[in-house]
Design a protein around this motif. Structure first.
Motif, PDB file in Angstrom:
ATOM      1  N   ASN A  99      12.191  55.472  40.765  1.00  0.00           N
ATOM      2  CA  ASN A  99      11.670  56.329  41.858  1.00  0.00           C
ATOM      3  C   ASN A  99      12.146  57.760  41.703  1.00  0.00           C
ATOM      4  O   ASN A  99      12.575  58.404  42.674  1.00  0.00           O
ATOM      5  CB  ASN A  99      12.074  55.770  43.221  1.00  0.00           C
ATOM      6  N   THR A 100      12.069  58.268  40.487  1.00  0.00           N
ATOM      7  CA  THR A 100      12.610  59.583  40.161  1.00  0.00           C
ATOM      8  C   THR A 100      11.556  60.421  39.439  1.00  0.00           C
ATOM      9  O   THR A 100      10.811  59.912  38.606  1.00  0.00           O
ATOM     10  CB  THR A 100      13.855  59.437  39.283  1.00  0.00           C
ATOM     11  N   VAL A 101      11.536  61.706  39.787  1.00  0.00           N
ATOM     12  CA  VAL A 101      10.666  62.663  39.107  1.00  0.00           C
ATOM     13  C   VAL A 101      11.546  63.749  38.496  1.00  0.00           C
ATOM     14  O   VAL A 101      12.604  64.090  39.045  1.00  0.00           O
ATOM     15  CB  VAL A 101       9.623  63.266  40.075  1.00  0.00           C
ATOM     16  N   TYR A 102      11.107  64.249  37.344  1.00  0.00           N
ATOM     17  CA  TYR A 102      11.864  65.257  36.607  1.00  0.00           C
ATOM     18  C   TYR A 102      11.005  66.499  36.382  1.00  0.00           C
ATOM     19  O   TYR A 102       9.780  66.420  36.362  1.00  0.00           O
ATOM     20  CB  TYR A 102      12.308  64.705  35.252  1.00  0.00           C
ATOM     21  N   LEU A 103      11.671  67.616  36.172  1.00  0.00           N
ATOM     22  CA  LEU A 103      10.984  68.839  35.769  1.00  0.00           C
ATOM     23  C   LEU A 103      11.801  69.476  34.662  1.00  0.00           C
ATOM     24  O   LEU A 103      12.891  69.994  34.906  1.00  0.00           O
ATOM     25  CB  LEU A 103      10.818  69.805  36.944  1.00  0.00           C
ATOM     26  N   GLN A 104      11.285  69.395  33.447  1.00  0.00           N
ATOM     27  CA  GLN A 104      11.914  70.065  32.310  1.00  0.00           C
ATOM     28  C   GLN A 104      11.370  71.476  32.234  1.00  0.00           C
ATOM     29  O   GLN A 104      10.151  71.662  32.101  1.00  0.00           O
ATOM     30  CB  GLN A 104      11.621  69.303  31.012  1.00  0.00           C
TER      31      GLN A 104
END
Length: 122
Positions: free
Chosen positions: A76-81
């Motif tokens: 349940n995690t979102v990332y932004l590189q």
């Protein structure tokens, strides 16, 4: 109660990189669209990127080719590189989820995290 917690904001030099994370916690069965927004001082909050449950993405023109949004549905995690950062990327970055289904409470809508500060400066 569903909560979104962002992390990863920092001070970075122009041209540098950062990776933001946003974890949703609580009784969650499924999350639909996850997104990152940002708000610079004196400006309105703007959409940076979105990703749906199937992995389809959309980006603001200002970050295309530099930022990559991804998600881990199991966590349940979102990332932004964020790569090739510019001073104009300086802002508070917010995580948003449009729709969540919880076994405990049913449907819930429009959740926001508390924000994480990204500062790009030499």
């Amino acid at each position: 109660q569903v909560q979104l917690v962002e992390s990863g904001g920092d001070l970075v030099q122009p041209g540098g990189s950062l990776r933001l994370s946003c974890a949703a916690s609580g009784s969650i069965f499924s999350i639909y669209v996850m997104a990152w927004y940002r708000q610079a001082p004196g400006k309105q909050r703007e959409l940076v990127a979105t990703i749906n449950r199937g992995g389809s993405t959309n980006y603001a023109d200002s970050v295309k080719g530099r930022f990559t949004i991804s998600r881990d549905n199991a966590k349940n995690t979102v990332y932004l590189q964020m790569n090739s950062l510019k001073p104009e990327d300086t802002a508070v970055y917010y995580c948003n989820v449009d729709k969540i289904f919880s076994p405990a409470t049913g449907w819930g809508f429009n959740y926001w995290g508390q924000g994480t500060q990204v500062t790009v400066s030499s």
